[in-house]
Design a protein around this motif. Structure first.
Motif, PDB file in Angstrom:
ATOM      1  N   ILE A  15      10.912   1.864  -4.561  1.00  0.00           N
ATOM      2  CA  ILE A  15       9.708   1.022  -4.664  1.00  0.00           C
ATOM      3  C   ILE A  15       8.473   1.756  -4.154  1.00  0.00           C
ATOM      4  O   ILE A  15       7.366   1.562  -4.664  1.00  0.00           O
ATOM      5  CB  ILE A  15       9.933  -0.294  -3.876  1.00  0.00           C
ATOM      6  N   GLU A  16       8.609   2.643  -3.205  1.00  0.00           N
ATOM      7  CA  GLU A  16       7.450   3.318  -2.617  1.00  0.00           C
ATOM      8  C   GLU A  16       6.732   4.197  -3.634  1.00  0.00           C
ATOM      9  O   GLU A  16       5.507   4.328  -3.583  1.00  0.00           O
ATOM     10  CB  GLU A  16       7.909   4.159  -1.426  1.00  0.00           C
ATOM     11  N   ARG A  50       4.487   1.976  -5.544  1.00  0.00           N
ATOM     12  CA  ARG A  50       3.330   1.609  -4.737  1.00  0.00           C
ATOM     13  C   ARG A  50       2.294   2.741  -4.697  1.00  0.00           C
ATOM     14  O   ARG A  50       1.084   2.506  -4.747  1.00  0.00           O
ATOM     15  CB  ARG A  50       3.758   1.261  -3.319  1.00  0.00           C
ATOM     16  N   GLN A  51       2.762   3.987  -4.589  1.00  0.00           N
ATOM     17  CA  GLN A  51       1.856   5.123  -4.484  1.00  0.00           C
ATOM     18  C   GLN A  51       1.050   5.348  -5.784  1.00  0.00           C
ATOM     19  O   GLN A  51      -0.030   5.945  -5.758  1.00  0.00           O
ATOM     20  CB  GLN A  51       2.632   6.391  -4.130  1.00  0.00           C
ATOM     21  N   LEU A  57      -4.131  -2.357  -4.559  1.00  0.00           N
ATOM     22  CA  LEU A  57      -2.800  -2.560  -3.983  1.00  0.00           C
ATOM     23  C   LEU A  57      -2.708  -3.858  -3.184  1.00  0.00           C
ATOM     24  O   LEU A  57      -1.725  -4.611  -3.305  1.00  0.00           O
ATOM     25  CB  LEU A  57      -2.446  -1.360  -3.099  1.00  0.00           C
ATOM     26  N   GLU A  58      -3.685  -4.170  -2.403  1.00  0.00           N
ATOM     27  CA  GLU A  58      -3.630  -5.376  -1.578  1.00  0.00           C
ATOM     28  C   GLU A  58      -3.541  -6.637  -2.435  1.00  0.00           C
ATOM     29  O   GLU A  58      -2.742  -7.538  -2.146  1.00  0.00           O
ATOM     30  CB  GLU A  58      -4.857  -5.449  -0.665  1.00  0.00           C
ATOM     31  N   ASN A  98      -0.001  -7.013  -3.886  1.00  0.00           N
ATOM     32  CA  ASN A  98       0.948  -7.523  -2.882  1.00  0.00           C
ATOM     33  C   ASN A  98       0.762  -9.027  -2.655  1.00  0.00           C
ATOM     34  O   ASN A  98       1.752  -9.769  -2.521  1.00  0.00           O
ATOM     35  CB  ASN A  98       0.757  -6.778  -1.556  1.00  0.00           C
TER      36      ASN A  98
END
Length: 703
Positions: free
Chosen positions: A224-225, A228-229, A236-237, A240
């Motif tokens: 998952i990281e 996200r990157q 991104l915020e 989420n």
């Protein structure tokens, strides 16, 4: 005639055309004397006079024209000369069209056109116009069609506005279609499933490729990281938060964000999905899809930019329209003042001519009387001051005769700087800046030099007689926005500026600087006509003038003249000394008895024989009866059927041609185009003295 009588009911509408029709000599046309007109013709004339719409009667095979006040306004500068004129001569550029109208309607037919496109000459230039036209026959005494009644309504503005509206709608539809296509395009970039309990992400090959996973990474265990990157840090915020909201509440997941590609740029995507729960409400799986919305977002950005640009353009257009309307109001005020001053100056010049002519004659009769010579000299000086005042008024009214030629501004400044320095004084420094290759302009050099001198004197006075005056010439191109409200067309111009660092002017003073007799100088320091003259000259030359000023910082006067691509005019060689009259015969045509009498005596004392005529009608009769003359000396504006320009045209066609010298208080547009004289037109402005008269006569005879 009763139907044109002011006591008859049909003239309750008012208007000047009833009087003109009644005064016109119809015997020279097919209509005959007005008292013998048929009842149908009288009724038709009564109807058109009462109509608020532009209406014109075309009578007989030649279509002699009778029209109402509204048509007179439509005719513009051709009125009142269209009255009683054959239509093909009055409107030569559409002669074939009008001949067809006469043929059809005199045969009993009718015609109508909606927004008919024609090319008419206006101010000497062809112009596309659109009109609603309705034609119907008018019976004569035998009830057979003898004339045509026409209703003419110009729709040019409506047609052009409608075309602009349709073009704007087409442009809007095209943009909207492109946006809708972009919004409907959504190619799938892959699918994914997030196993919430195991916190493991799986996806198909396209999803893995979109998030830049290594090729050897197993699709059922995607870190998952790494995903996200790849998401843009600014997005991104929010991603989420939307995921958390879906997992907590079960509402559908939808998020738009950017992901970084291997090339380093970002791609807009739409992630959609939902959360699956067990019977206890525990979140289990989170399946979803990824859709490419990059084109849609690009289209939305383009639409946003387009909308903002449109709002800005609308705001700019509204402001420009407000500025243009303000300038138009100012221009209309100056036009109305100019019309009044021009008429006053014309009559004033005739009075001055009577006074000047008789004073010069008195001086010659009493050559040995010192007291008479002294008093006559003082009177003549007063007449010359009055003539200068009249010239200034005519300049403002744009009715001064101009003799334009093509000049390079550098040539004008080279000959003017020394004169300016003497006029302004040693405490004023003059700086002239011109481009390396200035464009040429088509102007009257003397008037341009006077305009620059007037502006320079104002600049000197604003600086208290000390400082630097900058004179700048520039080649510039004006776009449509720059020309709004200025009465000039976009294109190439030469801007001549006079700039000072003086006291400046507040806005309320600046708005009145071009009005005649307005001045901020003390009593006796100025007439208030300097800037009025400059304004009239620049406008008459097809240009524009504007003045900007800041209190305490100075004033900038800018004159704009259209660029001329014609070759520069050569300097004229000095003429030979003029000789006295040699008993040549001069026909003096002048309707003012006093002016005519004084002119005749001055010419006869200078060695010429004279014949006289009170107007061009009498002059033409003398000439056709065999009178032999060497020169025609004619006033410009006189009563009668024959105009002075017609008399000159006849004289030019003779073998050999008879030279013509015009004289006038102002030219109007009978012998000039916008008061600019052609090279073969000679004009002696009133008032004139004996030396000017004999010099001009000798010069024209010599040519």
């Amino acid at each position: 005639m009763e139907f044109l009588s002011h006591n008859h009911g049909c003239l309750g509408w008012g208007g000047e055309m009833a009087g003109r029709i009644r005064a016109f000599d119809w015997r020279q046309t097919e209509l005959g004397v007005i008292e013998h007109w048929s009842a149908s013709l009288r009724n038709a004339v009564q109807m058109l006079l009462a109509s608020p719409l532009p209406m014109v009667m075309l009578w007989g095979r030649q279509g002699f024209m009778i029209y109402n006040d509204a048509y007179a306004e439509f005719a513009g500068g051709r009125h009142p000369y269209l009255l009683g004129c054959p239509v093909e001569l009055g409107w030569p550029e559409v002669a074939d069209f009008n001949r067809h109208v006469l043929d059809v309607c005199l045969a009993g037919g009718t015609l109508s056109y909606r927004s008919k496109e024609l090319v008419l000459l206006r101010d000497g230039k062809p112009e596309d116009v659109w009109m609603d036209l309705y034609y119907s026959p008018v019976p004569g005494e035998d009830q057979a069609p003898a004339g045509v009644l026409a209703v003419v309504v110009e729709t040019t503005e409506h047609v052009l506005t409608e075309r602009a509206r349709q073009e704007a709608e087409r442009s809007y539809r095209a943009v909207n279609e492109r946006i809708q296509l972009a919004l409907s395009a959504g190619p799938l970039l892959g699918s994914f499933v997030w196993d919430i309990q195991a916190d493991r992400l799986s996806g198909d090959e396209r999803f893995a490729r979109s998030f830049n996973y290594p090729p050897d990474c197993p699709l059922d265990a995607l870190p998952i990281e790494i995903a996200r990157q790849s998401i843009h840090p600014d997005d991104l915020e929010e991603v989420n938060q939307r995921v958390e909201l879906t997992v907590r509440t079960g509402i559908p997941y939808s998020a738009e964000y950017r992901i970084r590609r291997l090339s380093g740029d970002y791609l807009w995507v739409l992630a959609s999905g939902r959360c699956e729960f067990d019977e206890l409400g525990t979140p289990l799986r989170f399946p979803g899809v990824l859709i490419d919305i990059n084109e849609r977002k690009t289209a939305e950005a383009s639409l946003l930019k387009f909308t903002r640009d449109l709002e800005r353009r609308v705001a700019d257009e509204v402001q420009a329209r407000l500025n243009a309307e303000e300038q138009l109001r100012q221009s209309q005020k100056l036009e109305s003042i100019g019309g009044l001053t021009g008429g006053v100056a014309h009559d004033f010049n005739n009075l001055l001519q009577v006074i000047a002519g008789n004073l010069h004659l008195l001086a010659r009769h009493e050559a040995d009387n010192v007291n008479v010579q002294r008093r006559v000299g003082a009177c003549i000086e007063a007449v010359e001051r009055g003539a200068k005042l009249s010239t200034q008024l005519l300049a403002f009214a744009r009715r001064q005769p101009l003799s334009p030629a093509v000049y390079n501004p550098r040539r004008i400044y080279d000959g003017l700087v020394e004169l300016l320095q003497r006029a302004l004084g040693e405490t004023i420094l003059i700086e002239v800046t011109l481009p390396e290759t200035p464009w040429c302009i088509h102007v009257d050099r003397n008037q341009l030099e006077n305009a620059l001198l007037n502006l320079a004197i104002n600049a000197r006075d604003a600086m208290g007689g000390e400082g630097t005056i900058r004179m700048v010439g520039e080649n510039i191109v004006l776009d449509e926005a720059s020309c709004a409200g200025k009465g000039i067309a976009p294109g190439e111009y030469v801007r001549l500026s006079v700039i000072d660092r003086g006291a400046g002017m507040p806005p309320d003073i600046l708005n009145q600087v071009f009005e005649p007799f307005f001045t901020t100088k003390t009593e006796g320091q100025g007439t208030g006509l300097g800037l009025s003259m400059v304004f009239g000259f620049v406008k008459q030359s097809g240009g524009h003038i504007e003045i900007a000023s800041d209190l305490g910082k100075g004033t900038r006067a800018h004159m704009y003249f259209p660029r001329s691509c014609q070759p520069e005019t050569d300097e004229q060689r000095p003429r030979e000394p003029l000789q006295a009259g040699e008993q040549e015969t001069i026909l003096v045509v002048e309707d003012n008895d006093e002016v005519r009498s004084a002119s005749v005596e001055l010419l006869e004392q200078s060695g010429y024989r004279t014949l006289t005529a009170a107007n061009a009608d009498v002059a033409m009769k003398l000439l056709l009866d065999g009178a032999s003359v060497d020169l025609i000396f004619s006033d410009v504006v006189m009563p009668g059927l024959i105009k002075s320009s017609d008399l000159a045209a006849w004289a030019k066609m003779q073998v050999p041609p008879v030279p013509v010298l015009f004289t006038s208080g102002h030219t109007r547009d009978i012998i000039s185009q916008n008061h600019q004289l052609s090279p073969d037109t000679h004009l002696l402005s009133k008032p004139y003295g004996p030396e000017a008269l004999t010099a001009m006569v000798r010069s024209v005879l010599g040519q």
